[in-house]
Design a protein around this motif. Structure first.
Motif, mmCIF file in Angstrom:
data_model
loop_
_atom_site.group_PDB
_atom_site.id
_atom_site.type_symbol
_atom_site.label_atom_id
_atom_site.label_comp_id
_atom_site.label_asym_id
_atom_site.label_seq_id
_atom_site.Cartn_x
_atom_site.Cartn_y
_atom_site.Cartn_z
ATOM 1 N N THR A 69 0.859 -1.182 0.000
ATOM 2 C CA THR A 69 0.000 0.000 0.000
ATOM 3 C C THR A 69 0.894 1.232 0.000
ATOM 4 O O THR A 69 1.453 1.595 1.042
ATOM 5 C CB THR A 69 -0.942 0.007 1.226
ATOM 6 N N PRO A 70 1.077 1.858 -1.175
ATOM 7 C CA PRO A 70 1.940 3.048 -1.234
ATOM 8 C C PRO A 70 1.407 4.159 -0.335
ATOM 9 O O PRO A 70 0.197 4.346 -0.192
ATOM 10 C CB PRO A 70 1.887 3.458 -2.700
ATOM 11 N N SER A 71 2.316 4.923 0.260
ATOM 12 C CA SER A 71 1.923 6.007 1.167
ATOM 13 C C SER A 71 1.619 7.306 0.436
ATOM 14 O O SER A 71 1.033 8.216 1.022
ATOM 15 C CB SER A 71 3.020 6.242 2.209
ATOM 16 N N ALA A 72 1.992 7.403 -0.854
ATOM 17 C CA ALA A 72 1.714 8.605 -1.643
ATOM 18 C C ALA A 72 1.493 8.205 -3.092
ATOM 19 O O ALA A 72 2.079 7.230 -3.564
ATOM 20 C CB ALA A 72 2.877 9.595 -1.551
ATOM 21 N N THR A 73 0.664 8.953 -3.805
ATOM 22 C CA THR A 73 0.412 8.640 -5.214
ATOM 23 C C THR A 73 1.652 8.864 -6.070
ATOM 24 O O THR A 73 1.767 8.292 -7.152
ATOM 25 C CB THR A 73 -0.758 9.479 -5.778
ATOM 26 N N SER A 74 2.590 9.667 -5.600
ATOM 27 C CA SER A 74 3.818 9.922 -6.357
ATOM 28 C C SER A 74 4.890 8.856 -6.133
ATOM 29 O O SER A 74 5.915 8.850 -6.821
ATOM 30 C CB SER A 74 4.380 11.295 -5.992
ATOM 31 N N ILE A 128 13.558 -10.793 -12.773
ATOM 32 C CA ILE A 128 12.892 -9.651 -13.394
ATOM 33 C C ILE A 128 12.923 -8.504 -12.390
ATOM 34 O O ILE A 128 12.602 -8.684 -11.219
ATOM 35 C CB ILE A 128 11.422 -9.969 -13.745
ATOM 36 N N HIS A 129 13.321 -7.319 -12.849
ATOM 37 C CA HIS A 129 13.241 -6.128 -12.008
ATOM 38 C C HIS A 129 12.508 -5.055 -12.800
ATOM 39 O O HIS A 129 12.677 -4.916 -14.011
ATOM 40 C CB HIS A 129 14.609 -5.650 -11.520
ATOM 41 N N TYR A 130 11.655 -4.316 -12.093
ATOM 42 C CA TYR A 130 10.776 -3.349 -12.757
ATOM 43 C C TYR A 130 10.478 -2.209 -11.796
ATOM 44 O O TYR A 130 10.153 -2.449 -10.628
ATOM 45 C CB TYR A 130 9.472 -4.051 -13.160
ATOM 46 N N LEU A 131 10.580 -0.972 -12.278
ATOM 47 C CA LEU A 131 10.222 0.197 -11.479
ATOM 48 C C LEU A 131 8.869 0.681 -11.964
ATOM 49 O O LEU A 131 8.725 1.127 -13.100
ATOM 50 C CB LEU A 131 11.276 1.298 -11.606
ATOM 51 N N ASP A 132 7.857 0.592 -11.101
ATOM 52 C CA ASP A 132 6.478 0.899 -11.471
ATOM 53 C C ASP A 132 6.027 2.211 -10.842
ATOM 54 O O ASP A 132 6.522 2.606 -9.790
ATOM 55 C CB ASP A 132 5.560 -0.244 -11.013
ATOM 56 N N SER A 133 5.082 2.862 -11.484
ATOM 57 C CA SER A 133 4.437 4.083 -10.973
ATOM 58 C C SER A 133 2.946 3.797 -10.830
ATOM 59 O O SER A 133 2.161 4.118 -11.721
ATOM 60 C CB SER A 133 4.653 5.250 -11.939
ATOM 61 N N THR A 155 -2.130 -2.631 -3.389
ATOM 62 C CA THR A 155 -1.845 -3.026 -4.766
ATOM 63 C C THR A 155 -1.154 -4.384 -4.754
ATOM 64 O O THR A 155 -0.204 -4.591 -4.006
ATOM 65 C CB THR A 155 -0.941 -1.975 -5.438
ATOM 66 N N THR A 156 -1.645 -5.302 -5.586
ATOM 67 C CA THR A 156 -1.076 -6.642 -5.674
ATOM 68 C C THR A 156 -0.180 -6.752 -6.893
ATOM 69 O O THR A 156 -0.577 -6.400 -8.003
ATOM 70 C CB THR A 156 -2.201 -7.704 -5.779
ATOM 71 N N TYR A 157 1.037 -7.236 -6.669
ATOM 72 C CA TYR A 157 1.965 -7.545 -7.755
ATOM 73 C C TYR A 157 2.109 -9.061 -7.802
ATOM 74 O O TYR A 157 2.210 -9.710 -6.763
ATOM 75 C CB TYR A 157 3.326 -6.896 -7.522
ATOM 76 N N SER A 158 2.092 -9.607 -9.017
ATOM 77 C CA SER A 158 2.214 -11.055 -9.154
ATOM 78 C C SER A 158 3.086 -11.417 -10.345
ATOM 79 O O SER A 158 3.160 -10.685 -11.335
ATOM 80 C CB SER A 158 0.829 -11.700 -9.306
ATOM 81 N N PHE A 159 3.744 -12.557 -10.212
ATOM 82 C CA PHE A 159 4.515 -13.144 -11.297
ATOM 83 C C PHE A 159 3.579 -14.072 -12.056
ATOM 84 O O PHE A 159 2.814 -14.817 -11.447
ATOM 85 C CB PHE A 159 5.703 -13.932 -10.726
ATOM 86 N N ARG A 160 3.620 -14.010 -13.391
ATOM 87 C CA ARG A 160 2.778 -14.890 -14.204
ATOM 88 C C ARG A 160 3.590 -15.511 -15.328
ATOM 89 O O ARG A 160 4.620 -14.997 -15.735
ATOM 90 C CB ARG A 160 1.577 -14.137 -14.763
ATOM 91 N N LEU A 161 3.066 -16.603 -15.842
ATOM 92 C CA LEU A 161 3.753 -17.472 -16.780
ATOM 93 C C LEU A 161 2.861 -17.772 -17.975
ATOM 94 O O LEU A 161 1.666 -18.017 -17.809
ATOM 95 C CB LEU A 161 4.084 -18.768 -16.033
ATOM 96 N N SER A 162 3.429 -17.759 -19.184
ATOM 97 C CA SER A 162 2.664 -18.155 -20.371
ATOM 98 C C SER A 162 3.487 -19.106 -21.227
ATOM 99 O O SER A 162 4.710 -19.075 -21.209
ATOM 100 C CB SER A 162 2.260 -16.937 -21.205
ATOM 101 N N LEU A 189 9.098 -6.198 -2.980
ATOM 102 C CA LEU A 189 8.533 -4.901 -3.346
ATOM 103 C C LEU A 189 9.127 -3.839 -2.419
ATOM 104 O O LEU A 189 9.244 -4.058 -1.219
ATOM 105 C CB LEU A 189 7.016 -4.887 -3.168
ATOM 106 N N ALA A 190 9.493 -2.708 -2.992
ATOM 107 C CA ALA A 190 10.009 -1.593 -2.193
ATOM 108 C C ALA A 190 9.337 -0.310 -2.657
ATOM 109 O O ALA A 190 9.390 0.013 -3.849
ATOM 110 C CB ALA A 190 11.512 -1.476 -2.336
ATOM 111 N N GLU A 191 8.691 0.392 -1.718
ATOM 112 C CA GLU A 191 8.123 1.697 -2.040
ATOM 113 C C GLU A 191 9.255 2.714 -1.985
ATOM 114 O O GLU A 191 9.977 2.816 -0.999
ATOM 115 C CB GLU A 191 7.022 2.095 -1.069
ATOM 116 N N VAL A 192 9.402 3.495 -3.064
ATOM 117 C CA VAL A 192 10.459 4.476 -3.179
ATOM 118 C C VAL A 192 9.821 5.855 -3.233
ATOM 119 O O VAL A 192 8.951 6.124 -4.074
ATOM 120 C CB VAL A 192 11.301 4.247 -4.454
ATOM 121 N N ALA A 193 10.236 6.772 -2.347
ATOM 122 C CA ALA A 193 9.719 8.130 -2.350
ATOM 123 C C ALA A 193 10.112 8.819 -3.649
ATOM 124 O O ALA A 193 11.247 8.702 -4.104
ATOM 125 C CB ALA A 193 10.265 8.919 -1.159
ATOM 126 N N ALA A 194 9.158 9.515 -4.255
ATOM 127 C CA ALA A 194 9.442 10.184 -5.535
ATOM 128 C C ALA A 194 9.497 11.679 -5.363
ATOM 129 O O ALA A 194 9.057 12.226 -4.402
ATOM 130 C CB ALA A 194 8.378 9.818 -6.553
#
Length: 172
Positions: free
Chosen positions: A67-72, A124-129, A136-143, A167-172
């Motif tokens: 649960t991010p603490s800020a929308t940014s 896999i590493h990804y920086l999301d906004s 918010t749920t993040y999941s790994f998926r396979l196809s 998961l790491a929340e990063v202050a923006a």
């Protein structure tokens, strides 16, 4: 209150301009960009099998909520694990935020397999906004992208390390 001190030499001179009216305010701030605000980690040994529906992403047991603490805020996602493909079957590996694929619609964020039967490791590493302060749920998926045989991730064998998501929340 504040105080000013004269520089120790003339080469260190600094000029400060203070507000000249009673209504003006001198502001100072400290930057908080890039600070890690919270972390979440999960792992699983539970095997997911992609055996049909080429191009369909199968939900695995590798998920984590934040649960991010800020929308940014940004969310840095790091996921790793192992896979097994048979014959010439290939797999797409991806991260999802809720139901949104953060990678390519077919291949995801990583593409593995394609030669004989193979075991391998993936990261896999990804920086999301996410732009939200809701859980918010993040999941790994396979196809299964190509071929007619099954793809497994994680392998699901206790002789292999479990798949992990961080998961790491990063202050923006």
């Amino acid at each position: 209150s504040f105080s000013l001190q004269a520089p120790s030499s003339s080469s260190n001179n600094r000029v400060f301009t203070l507000p000249d009216s009673a209504d003006a305010t001198l502001l100072t701030s400290t930057a908080s960009l890039g600070k890690i605000l919270q972390t979440v980690r999960a792992e699983t040994q539970a095997r997911t099998t992609a055996s049909s529906n080429t191009g369909t992403f199968y939900t695995t047991a590798l998920t984590a909520d934040i649960t991010p603490s800020a929308t940014s805020s940004k969310v840095f996602v790091l996921a790793s694990g192992n896979y097994y493909t048979t014959n010439t079957t290939t797999a797409g590996l991806s991260l999802f935020r809720g139901s949104t694929n953060l990678g390519h619609s077919t291949h995801g964020l990583a593409y593995v397999g394609g030669h004989a039967s193979s075991y391998g490791a993936w990261t896999i590493h990804y920086l999301d906004s996410p732009n939200t302060t809701s859980a918010t749920t993040y999941s790994f998926r396979l196809s299964r992208v190509f071929g007619s045989d099954a793809v497994y991730a994680p392998v699901g064998d206790p002789n292999y390390s479990p798949a992990q998501i961080f998961l790491a929340e990063v202050a923006a």
